[in-house]
Design an enzyme around this catalytic site. Sequence first.
Site, PDB file in Angstrom:
ATOM      1  N   GLU A 227       2.488  -3.098  -1.405  1.00 29.26           N
ATOM      2  CA  GLU A 227       1.137  -3.115  -0.829  1.00 29.26           C
ATOM      3  C   GLU A 227       0.979  -4.465  -0.163  1.00 29.26           C
ATOM      4  O   GLU A 227       0.884  -5.487  -0.836  1.00 29.26           O
ATOM      5  CB  GLU A 227       0.083  -2.884  -1.923  1.00 29.26           C
ATOM      6  CG  GLU A 227      -1.272  -2.482  -1.352  1.00 29.26           C
ATOM      7  CD  GLU A 227      -2.181  -3.667  -1.098  1.00 29.26           C
ATOM      8  OE1 GLU A 227      -2.199  -4.138   0.063  1.00 29.26           O
ATOM      9  OE2 GLU A 227      -2.852  -4.115  -2.030  1.00 29.26           O
ATOM     10  N   CYS A 261      -7.373  -7.347   0.275  1.00 29.22           N
ATOM     11  CA  CYS A 261      -6.509  -6.594   1.189  1.00 29.22           C
ATOM     12  C   CYS A 261      -7.280  -5.484   1.880  1.00 29.22           C
ATOM     13  O   CYS A 261      -7.061  -5.202   3.053  1.00 29.22           O
ATOM     14  CB  CYS A 261      -5.329  -5.987   0.425  1.00 29.22           C
ATOM     15  SG  CYS A 261      -4.285  -7.194  -0.414  1.00 29.22           S
TER      16      CYS A 261
END
Length: 450
Positions: A227, A261
């Site tokens: 990720e 994020c």
Amino acid sequence: MKTSTNPYNGKQLHIFNELDDSELSKKIEVAHQRFQIWKRTSFVERSRLMLKVAEELKTNTDTYAKTITQEMGKPISQARAEVEKCAWVCEYYAENAEEQLQDEIVETDAEKSYVSYEPLGVVLAVMPWNYPFWQVFRFAAPNLIAGNVGVLKHASNVMQSAEMIERLFNKAGFPKGCFQNLVIGSEKIPSVLENDNVRAVTLTGSKPAGAAVASKAGEHIKKTVLELGGSNALIVFADADMDTEVDTCVKARFQNTGQSCIAGKRLLVQEDIADDFKQRFIDKIKELKSGDPMDGDTYIGVLAREDLAEDVEKQVQDSINMGATLEIGGKRKGTYYEPTVLSEVTPEMPMFKEETFGPAIGITTFTSDEEAVELSNDSAFGLGVSLFTEDVQRAKRLAPLFDEGAVFVNELVKSDPRLPFGGIKTSGYGRELSGHGIKEFMNRKTLYFK
């Protein structure tokens, strides 16, 4: 030696001695030996222990939240919410893991054929500082319940959080070796991946870090989940509920002081409402309180390190130099960066094409649905996108056109234990959370009885 320092006041908090090669090998061996026993424990036992972890998190929320705030500057109210979310993911898997991993019957020519899900072994987690508890727990909860064991390489500036998480699992009754924190630097990750007893790795972090870890894991044919961040667009159509969506967009960009994020990092607004929305957006930002992260009323804290604040400052200034207009903010003092909005941002500017990891956002206008999709997809990232519109059919029609791991309609992109989380393109691959995430580090074994 690893040191954690309070980014708000610069005070040194803790010093940790790094593991030498021998100590590191011993910890991995302990994990491997524990796996041989742990994989045979029942779901009932694993779930019982995971619920005790959840109970400990809820009982001592303030203790853990204080450590998060002191180490990386997250406002204390948001740190408490992070700890509470960790308890949620523990409870979710305690209640659902057994069903998620039950044998999958497949009708074939055999008398019986099915797929079983069996744990792989020791899994390395390389985790970042921005959600020092949550990032770890969304890995640890599903994997420990699934029968894997975990070793953690956390970010160096949140090593106290990492130590507390290991103690928390031990306190809850997890056997020694189920979850261990490795006090090491990034330079030792390759040696961990070279160890035959480490079977897989998951990483949340930057593209260069992900590429390096995936490359090393690939050399040894080991499974990876990555990720690697995002540059999510917040797309506001002319028919959006303006009052509600302004609040949502502010939260999407500025929670955790913009260090997320999945934060909304590019604000795309339909031209017809651009001026009105911009003013409402700025007015709402002015209400956000900046200050001491330990103050319960603080919404904007500090960035985790001064170099991170400097990076945001440069992205903003470079975009202004390229023609963007500064609407509010733009000033830095040490690790603090003012909530900042730029308008007239175009796709070639850093505030559009780069990931901005801090409390700053650029506004870009569009005229048509097609242009909105094109602008959103004009990114190396593909983690998520938010659409704000009252036209549900428009949202359903446009959703498949976005190159993203998630599309949220009239809501900010967020992680939820019940839904898979992850991206495409340079945002990474693989999924965390839900029934999809728990299967990432399982051996999908085919069984066939003639």
